[in-house]
Design a protein around this motif. Sequence first.
Motif, PDB file in Angstrom:
ATOM      1  N   LEU A   1      -7.515   0.960  19.236  1.00 34.58           N
ATOM      2  CA  LEU A   1      -6.984   1.989  18.345  1.00 34.58           C
ATOM      3  C   LEU A   1      -7.596   3.349  18.650  1.00 34.58           C
ATOM      4  N   PRO A   2      -6.768   4.386  18.720  1.00 35.32           N
ATOM      5  CA  PRO A   2      -7.312   5.730  18.907  1.00 35.32           C
ATOM      6  C   PRO A   2      -7.840   6.267  17.581  1.00 35.32           C
ATOM      7  N   LYS A   3      -8.597   7.323  17.661  1.00 33.88           N
ATOM      8  CA  LYS A   3      -9.015   7.973  16.421  1.00 33.88           C
ATOM      9  C   LYS A   3      -7.783   8.530  15.728  1.00 33.88           C
ATOM     10  N   ARG A   4      -7.783   8.463  14.433  1.00 35.69           N
ATOM     11  CA  ARG A   4      -6.701   8.965  13.598  1.00 35.69           C
ATOM     12  C   ARG A   4      -5.386   8.210  13.825  1.00 35.69           C
ATOM     13  N   ALA A   5      -5.464   6.915  13.985  1.00 33.33           N
ATOM     14  CA  ALA A   5      -4.256   6.093  14.094  1.00 33.33           C
ATOM     15  C   ALA A   5      -3.720   5.906  12.673  1.00 33.33           C
ATOM     16  N   ASP A   6      -2.856   6.806  12.251  1.00 31.78           N
ATOM     17  CA  ASP A   6      -2.393   6.845  10.860  1.00 31.78           C
ATOM     18  C   ASP A   6      -1.766   5.540  10.389  1.00 31.78           C
ATOM     19  N   ALA A   7      -1.072   4.842  11.266  1.00 31.99           N
ATOM     20  CA  ALA A   7      -0.382   3.614  10.859  1.00 31.99           C
ATOM     21  C   ALA A   7      -1.348   2.542  10.365  1.00 31.99           C
ATOM     22  N   LEU A   8      -2.603   2.611  10.802  1.00 29.27           N
ATOM     23  CA  LEU A   8      -3.546   1.574  10.428  1.00 29.27           C
ATOM     24  C   LEU A   8      -4.598   2.054   9.433  1.00 29.27           C
ATOM     25  N   HIS A   9      -4.350   3.172   8.794  1.00 31.87           N
ATOM     26  CA  HIS A   9      -5.240   3.642   7.733  1.00 31.87           C
ATOM     27  C   HIS A   9      -4.802   3.110   6.382  1.00 31.87           C
ATOM     28  N   SER A  10      -3.701   2.414   6.347  1.00 34.37           N
ATOM     29  CA  SER A  10      -3.178   1.842   5.107  1.00 34.37           C
ATOM     30  C   SER A  10      -3.550   0.363   5.038  1.00 34.37           C
ATOM     31  N   SER A  11      -4.126  -0.048   3.924  1.00 34.82           N
ATOM     32  CA  SER A  11      -4.480  -1.465   3.774  1.00 34.82           C
ATOM     33  C   SER A  11      -3.231  -2.342   3.760  1.00 34.82           C
ATOM     34  N   VAL A  12      -2.133  -1.803   3.259  1.00 31.19           N
ATOM     35  CA  VAL A  12      -0.867  -2.554   3.265  1.00 31.19           C
ATOM     36  C   VAL A  12      -0.417  -2.809   4.708  1.00 31.19           C
ATOM     37  N   ASN A  13      -0.488  -1.789   5.551  1.00 30.60           N
ATOM     38  CA  ASN A  13      -0.094  -1.952   6.952  1.00 30.60           C
ATOM     39  C   ASN A  13      -1.009  -2.938   7.681  1.00 30.60           C
ATOM     40  N   LEU A  14      -2.295  -2.893   7.376  1.00 31.52           N
ATOM     41  CA  LEU A  14      -3.220  -3.839   8.001  1.00 31.52           C
ATOM     42  C   LEU A  14      -2.896  -5.270   7.586  1.00 31.52           C
ATOM     43  N   ARG A  15      -2.540  -5.469   6.318  1.00 31.72           N
ATOM     44  CA  ARG A  15      -2.165  -6.807   5.857  1.00 31.72           C
ATOM     45  C   ARG A  15      -0.869  -7.268   6.510  1.00 31.72           C
ATOM     46  N   LEU A  16       0.101  -6.355   6.661  1.00 32.59           N
ATOM     47  CA  LEU A  16       1.353  -6.699   7.344  1.00 32.59           C
ATOM     48  C   LEU A  16       1.087  -7.121   8.784  1.00 32.59           C
ATOM     49  N   LEU A  17       0.222  -6.378   9.459  1.00 32.68           N
ATOM     50  CA  LEU A  17      -0.116  -6.684  10.845  1.00 32.68           C
ATOM     51  C   LEU A  17      -0.817  -8.039  10.936  1.00 32.68           C
ATOM     52  N   LYS A  18      -1.747  -8.283  10.038  1.00 32.27           N
ATOM     53  CA  LYS A  18      -2.466  -9.563  10.021  1.00 32.27           C
ATOM     54  C   LYS A  18      -1.508 -10.725   9.789  1.00 32.27           C
ATOM     55  N   ARG A  19      -0.632 -10.583   8.813  1.00 32.54           N
ATOM     56  CA  ARG A  19       0.320 -11.654   8.495  1.00 32.54           C
ATOM     57  C   ARG A  19       1.253 -11.928   9.671  1.00 32.54           C
ATOM     58  N   ALA A  20       1.769 -10.867  10.293  1.00 30.36           N
ATOM     59  CA  ALA A  20       2.676 -11.047  11.428  1.00 30.36           C
ATOM     60  C   ALA A  20       1.973 -11.742  12.593  1.00 30.36           C
ATOM     61  N   ALA A  21       0.730 -11.365  12.850  1.00 22.81           N
ATOM     62  CA  ALA A  21      -0.028 -11.993  13.935  1.00 22.81           C
ATOM     63  C   ALA A  21      -0.261 -13.468  13.636  1.00 22.81           C
TER      64      ALA A  21
END
Length: 72
Positions: free
Chosen positions: A35-55
């Motif tokens: 991840l680069p610095k300031r990766a806005d898509a992954l600053h949201s806990s909801v997005n992190l949970r979506l990514l975790k669930r999909a993986a």
Amino acid sequence: MNQTIETIYIDVDDDITGIIDRVVSSKETIVAAVLPKRADALHSSVNLRLLKRAAEEAGKSLVLITSEVPIL
């Protein structure tokens, strides 16, 4: 058991659906996302949970590589 890891590099402008697609479509079972610095898509806990669930649903082990403390 010898497993290989696919490393994917996330761009600052990537959205969460694009990141999820790249993780799920990986041919490897272990995916390391850099991840680069300031990766806005992954600053949201909801997005992190979506990514975790999909993986998990795709049978992938996901590793996030970052130096940003808020994401950790």
